[in-house]
Design a protein around this motif. Structure first.
Motif, short mmCIF file in Angstrom:
data_model
loop_
_atom_site.label_atom_id
_atom_site.label_comp_id
_atom_site.label_asym_id
_atom_site.label_seq_id
_atom_site.Cartn_x
_atom_site.Cartn_y
_atom_site.Cartn_z
N ASP A 174 -19.71 17.91 -35.29
CA ASP A 174 -18.67 16.94 -35.59
C ASP A 174 -18.20 16.21 -34.35
N PHE A 175 -18.04 16.93 -33.24
CA PHE A 175 -17.62 16.27 -32.00
C PHE A 175 -18.71 15.32 -31.51
N ASP A 176 -19.98 15.72 -31.69
CA ASP A 176 -21.09 14.81 -31.35
C ASP A 176 -20.98 13.51 -32.14
N GLN A 177 -20.68 13.62 -33.43
CA GLN A 177 -20.58 12.43 -34.28
C GLN A 177 -19.37 11.59 -33.88
N ALA A 178 -18.27 12.24 -33.57
CA ALA A 178 -17.08 11.50 -33.13
C ALA A 178 -17.39 10.70 -31.88
N LEU A 179 -18.14 11.30 -30.95
CA LEU A 179 -18.46 10.61 -29.70
C LEU A 179 -19.52 9.54 -29.90
N ALA A 180 -20.39 9.73 -30.88
CA ALA A 180 -21.36 8.67 -31.20
C ALA A 180 -20.64 7.43 -31.71
N LEU A 181 -19.59 7.66 -32.49
CA LEU A 181 -18.80 6.54 -33.02
C LEU A 181 -17.88 5.93 -31.97
N ASN A 182 -17.39 6.75 -31.04
CA ASN A 182 -16.50 6.27 -29.99
C ASN A 182 -16.80 7.03 -28.69
N PRO A 183 -17.69 6.48 -27.87
CA PRO A 183 -18.09 7.17 -26.64
C PRO A 183 -16.96 7.37 -25.64
N ARG A 184 -15.81 6.72 -25.85
CA ARG A 184 -14.68 6.88 -24.94
C ARG A 184 -13.58 7.78 -25.53
N PHE A 185 -13.94 8.56 -26.48
CA PHE A 185 -12.99 9.46 -27.15
C PHE A 185 -12.83 10.71 -26.28
N TYR A 186 -11.96 10.62 -25.29
CA TYR A 186 -11.86 11.69 -24.30
C TYR A 186 -11.35 13.01 -24.89
N GLN A 187 -10.51 12.93 -25.94
CA GLN A 187 -10.03 14.18 -26.56
C GLN A 187 -11.19 14.95 -27.20
N ALA A 188 -12.15 14.21 -27.77
CA ALA A 188 -13.30 14.87 -28.39
C ALA A 188 -14.17 15.55 -27.33
N TYR A 189 -14.29 14.92 -26.14
CA TYR A 189 -15.02 15.57 -25.05
C TYR A 189 -14.35 16.89 -24.68
N ALA A 190 -13.01 16.88 -24.55
CA ALA A 190 -12.29 18.10 -24.18
C ALA A 190 -12.40 19.16 -25.26
N ASN A 191 -12.35 18.73 -26.53
CA ASN A 191 -12.48 19.69 -27.62
C ASN A 191 -13.88 20.32 -27.65
#
Length: 283
Positions: A89-106
């Motif tokens: 899920d975090f991979d998909q979130a980052l695919a949709l928004n590569p600057r989603f820094y909270q998803a990187y931390a999660n």
């Protein structure tokens, strides 16, 4: 004169014992995970329940291009112990928004739980590169560095989080652990006190501060802190071993033995408890 000499020798032996005990317990404390959730996810079965996941999946189906929806479900999967699904899920979130820094931390936290240290650090690096003011990423990365024995790097990350006015008690607590290991006990006491002011219901900073009080010769405040840690959570081995340390220094070996025994019962592998029990039961 002979009596004075004997008392002096006894005092020196007690001081030497205190130093040995303190070094062993501080080392054990510094090697621990620190405060709850500092490094490991506290599992919550409700978060990973079929009902909760179904509800979050429905949100994704209604908003398939929303990265936040995947981030939220990934967090639920993580709290439920379904780590591989969380990463997806975090991979998909980052695919949709590569600057989603909270998803990187999660995602970094999931990698940390899986033992993937390099991937976790890479994700935290990405998070702070996107948002240099994201204090949670500095705390998370600092925790990994501290567990790896990279104390200078960890200290720098905790400092950075604190400079950003972090309200994360772990930043102060874990910096305090490093100060303590370096022998800077006055500074450690300040950090533990700040952590307590943010998170007064956590026993860990009371144990940390108590050990530094003990190191500077303030046994009364140390004993108060150890007792408070036990009141907050009586199932922490470190708290009982620390309380026993004071009893032992006071010469109350029966009480010390009971507290060390309780610590050993809670954590049979906690070396300060095993060593203390061996000393006090043999007296």
């Amino acid at each position: 004169m002979a009596s004075l000499s004997f008392q002096s020798r006894a005092g020196r032996r007690r001081a030497a014992l205190a130093g040995t005990l303190l070094s062993a317990i501080v080392l054990a404390s510094c090697q621990s995970a620190g405060m709850p959730n500092a490094d490991m996810i506290r599992l919550d079965a409700a978060q990973g329940s079929e009902q909760n996941i179904a509800s979050l999946t429905q949100v994704i189906q209604n908003n398939p291009r929303d990265p936040e929806a995947y981030n939220v479900r990934g967090s639920a999967y993580g709290r439920g112990g379904q780590f591989e699904l969380a990463i997806a899920d975090f991979d998909q979130a980052l695919a949709l928004n590569p600057r989603f820094y909270q998803a990187y931390a999660n995602r970094a936290l999931i990698h940390r739980n899986l033992g993937n240290r390099e991937q976790a650090i890479a994700d935290y690096n990405a998070a702070v590169q996107i948002n240099p003011n994201y204090d949670a990423a500095y705390v998370g990365r600092g925790n990994i560095y501290r567990q790896a024995g990279m104390l200078n790097e960890a200290y720098a990350d905790y400092n950075r989080a604190i400079q950003l006015n972090s309200t994360d008690a772990r930043a102060y607590h874990n910096r305090g652990l490093i100060q303590q290991r370096r022998g800077s006990h006055v500074e450690a006491i300040e950090d533990f006190s700040r952590s307590i002011s943010i998170s007064p219901r956590s026993p860990e900073p009371y144990n940390g501060r108590g050990l530094s009080y003990f190191a500077v010769g303030d046994q009364d405040n140390a004993f108060t802190d150890f007792n408070r840690a036990i009141q907050l959570d009586e199932n922490v081995a470190e708290s009982w071993a620390n309380q026993a340390l004071i009893y032992e220094q006071r010469g109350e070996n029966d009480r010390a033995a009971r507290s060390y025994a309780r610590a050993a019962q809670l954590d049979p592998n906690y070396q300060p408890a095993k060593d203390g029990l061996s000393r006090t039961r043999g007296i």
